[in-house]
Design an enzyme around this catalytic site. Structure first.
Site, PDB file in Angstrom:
ATOM      1  N   GLY A 123      78.086  62.664   6.121  1.00 57.45           N
ATOM      2  CA  GLY A 123      76.643  62.424   6.225  1.00 57.45           C
ATOM      3  C   GLY A 123      76.031  62.081   4.869  1.00 57.45           C
TER       4      GLY A 123
ATOM      5  N   GLU B  84      72.881  63.543  12.118  1.00 52.89           N
ATOM      6  CA  GLU B  84      73.074  64.850  12.742  1.00 52.89           C
ATOM      7  C   GLU B  84      74.368  65.413  12.188  1.00 52.89           C
ATOM      8  OE1 GLU B  84      71.117  66.605  14.403  1.00 52.89           O
ATOM      9  OE2 GLU B  84      69.594  65.100  14.839  1.00 52.89           O
TER      10      GLU B  84
ATOM     11  N   CYS C 243      78.321  71.146  17.464  1.00 51.57           N
ATOM     12  CA  CYS C 243      77.491  71.494  16.300  1.00 51.57           C
ATOM     13  C   CYS C 243      76.416  72.484  16.709  1.00 51.57           C
ATOM     14  CB  CYS C 243      76.901  70.249  15.661  1.00 51.57           C
ATOM     15  SG  CYS C 243      75.952  69.249  16.773  1.00 51.57           S
TER      16      CYS C 243
ATOM     17  N   GLU D 211      80.411  75.752   8.494  1.00 51.87           N
ATOM     18  CA  GLU D 211      80.696  75.471   9.900  1.00 51.87           C
ATOM     19  C   GLU D 211      82.206  75.394  10.127  1.00 51.87           C
ATOM     20  OE1 GLU D 211      79.635  71.513  11.422  1.00 51.87           O
ATOM     21  OE2 GLU D 211      78.772  72.543  13.138  1.00 51.87           O
TER      22      GLU D 211
HETATM   23  C1  UN1 Z   1      75.153  70.241  23.380  1.00 54.40           C
HETATM   24  O1  UN1 Z   1      75.220  71.350  22.850  1.00 54.40           O
HETATM   25  O2  UN1 Z   1      75.028  70.104  24.607  1.00 54.40           O
HETATM   26  O3  UN1 Z   1      77.855  67.236  18.083  1.00 54.40           O
HETATM   27  C2  UN1 Z   1      75.147  68.995  22.622  1.00 54.40           C
HETATM   28  C3  UN1 Z   1      77.288  68.110  18.723  1.00 54.40           C
HETATM   29  C4  UN1 Z   1      75.864  67.846  19.118  1.00 54.40           C
HETATM   30  C5  UN1 Z   1      75.672  67.794  20.574  1.00 54.40           C
HETATM   31  C6  UN1 Z   1      75.622  69.116  21.218  1.00 54.40           C
HETATM   32  N1  UN1 Z   1      75.421  66.630  18.513  1.00 54.40           N
HETATM   33  O4  UN1 Z   1      77.855  69.137  19.026  1.00 54.40           O
END
Ligand code: UN1
Length: 476
Positions: free
Chosen positions: A228, A245, A279, A378
């Protein structure tokens, strides 16, 4: 070899990347063309040439294209779900659910194409009017991660097309299969050639080419914090819009008054479903003293009972980790938590199955401290921790003690605490008596702090990123 899609043409390349099933590494699903510099340049040029016509296309045409894609995804959700489970490793019901979600996203944006409005305002000057309209941004680069092989491509591509942009999609090298199926459907949808282009292969070539191309006017990325940062720097150099994201370290607070069944179900789902590879995963369980031991007891039992196995086995409740690199990362985090003195209550070991795959037990550490590495970074795997909180205020402080800010959850029957938490949790999304993961497709998605950058994704808020506002002054 599954070819690239560039300017309406299917193009093979000299190299192909095998798509390997993480539940059974002997199962090679297919091989996918590896886009090189030349193909990336062709795709960028195609998106650039196709942009203007699509930007001015009738909204009925956009609606029909998006509807076509959504309808076919829905008709084929079982088949696509199987492919998804096979290439990514989430269990079949989750995978079919994801394919269905992708279909609904296209359906939603088919409708949005007809609803794009503007604003008319009076000017401060007599005889003058002001109009605000939204215009497409230009060719858009889309870079997607491996954990949602069809939902994330869908929730970026559908709004990009809906608002009149041309697109180059670079799906994760590990999971090109679902994105390829989606591209194949798009190629028959009536969308003019060059408006949508697919580049498969490693990010260091095709992704980097997009980052360096001045023609790419907006870039939407979901992936790691490290990548990112690279994306952000490149976008700044080109004065390009960006939507990032990245990670999460999402807290789920359990207060003394929580319903134990609801809280342990939310924790189990949030921490371990989709193998914790979200995430939005509930990776930090912050538990108030009075309920702590009962919560840990029940969650440990439920965690140990989760059946780990191949994604397509109907008995399986948690599939494999996506690949060896991710598995090594997960194991590294487990080792570091052990060294830091965390108490291992469930899992912690690799799991042997009949097929060679990347199986790891769902892992729960208790009595961890907020400053341990396991609570700072993470993991992106089936590993969760508990942290003790003396009261609500302490729990809230712990919840916010992170550089991330994607989702935050609380389990409580106290309206007062739920309301306070909703206002004070530093996160883009707050969940009450629910897991921190699992979101709707028609409302905004995104975080604060180090988790996200740029306008929200999904729902009608997606227009914020995929359009630019024009202000027109008219004297009549
Ligand atoms: C969810 O929790 O339903 O990459 C979606 C990810 C997020 C999407 C999660 N952008 O885990």
């Amino acid at each position: 070899m599954k070819p690239l899609l560039i300017n309406g043409q299917w193009i093979e390349t000299s190299h192909a990347v095998p798509n390997i099933n993480p539940s059974d590494t002997n199962d090679v699903i297919d091989s996918y063309a590896e886009a090189g510099m030349a193909e990336a340049e062709l795709a960028i040029a195609a998106a650039q040439n196709a942009f203007d016509d699509w930007a001015h296309s009738p909204v009925q045409q956009r609606h029909d294209v998006l509807k076509f894609i959504g309808d076919e995804l829905m008709q084929r959700k079982d088949e696509i779900g199987r492919l998804l489970a096979r290439e990514e490793g989430k269990i079949l019901p989750e995978a079919i659910g994801e394919a269905e979600r992708a279909a609904r996203i296209f359906d939603f944006f088919a409708g949005e194409a007809l609803r794009l409005g503007g604003q008319v305002l009076p000017s401060t000057r007599p005889g003058v009017g002001v109009e605000l309209t939204r215009e497409p941004v230009g060719p858009v680069g889309i870079i997607t991660p491996w954990n949602f092989p069809i939902a994330i491509p869908a929730w970026k591509v559908a709004p990009a097309l809906c608002y009149g942009n041309s697109v180059i999609l670079k799906p994760a090298e590990l999971v090109p299969g679902c994105a390829w199926v989606m591209a194949e459907i798009i190629s028959r949808s009536g969308l003019p050639d060059g408006v949508f282009n697919l580049l498969t292969g490693p990010g260091r070539v095709a992704g980097a080419a997009m980052l360096d191309a001045p023609a790419i006017r907006a870039l939407s990325f979901t992936g790691s914090v490290g990548t990112g940062k690279v994306v952000a720097e490149a976008c700044l150099r080109h004065n390009r819009k960006m939507q990032l994201e990245m990670g999460g370290k999402n807290p789920l607070v359990i207060l003394n008054d929580a319903d134990l069944e609801t809280a342990t179900d939310a924790a189990l789902n949030g921490a371990f479903f989709s193998t914790g590879q979200r995430c939005t995963a509930s990776s930090r369980l912050i538990v108030e003293e009075g309920i702590h031991n009962r919560f840990v007891e029940m969650l440990t039992e439920k965690t140990r009972a989760l059946r780990v196995g191949p994604a397509l086995d109907p008995q399986t409740q948690m599939g494999p980790v996506v690949d060896q690199t991710q598995l090594d990362q997960d194991v590294g985090f487990i080792e570091s938590a052990r060294k830091d003195g965390a108490n291992l209550r469930a899992g912690g070991n690799l799991k042997r199955c009949d097929t060679p795959g990347f199986f790891l037990e769902p892992t729960l550490f208790t009595d961890t401290a907020s400053d341990m590495r396991i609570n700072r970074e993470e993991v992106f795997g089936p590993v969760a921790t508990t942290i003790r909180a003396s009261d609500y205020d302490h729990a809230l402080a712990l919840a916010n003690d992170t550089e991330f800010g994607l989702t935050a959850g609380i389990c409580t029957i106290s309206l007062k605490h739920a309301t306070h938490f909703k206002r004070h949790a530093q996160a883009g999304m707050v969940m009450v008596n629910l897991p921190t993961a699992g979101v709707d497709y028609h409302v905004p998605f995104g975080g604060t702090k180090a988790s996200s950058y740029g306008p929200r994704e999904q729902g009608s808020y997606a227009a914020e990123f995929f359009t630019t506002v024009k202000t027109a002054y008219i004297q009549s």
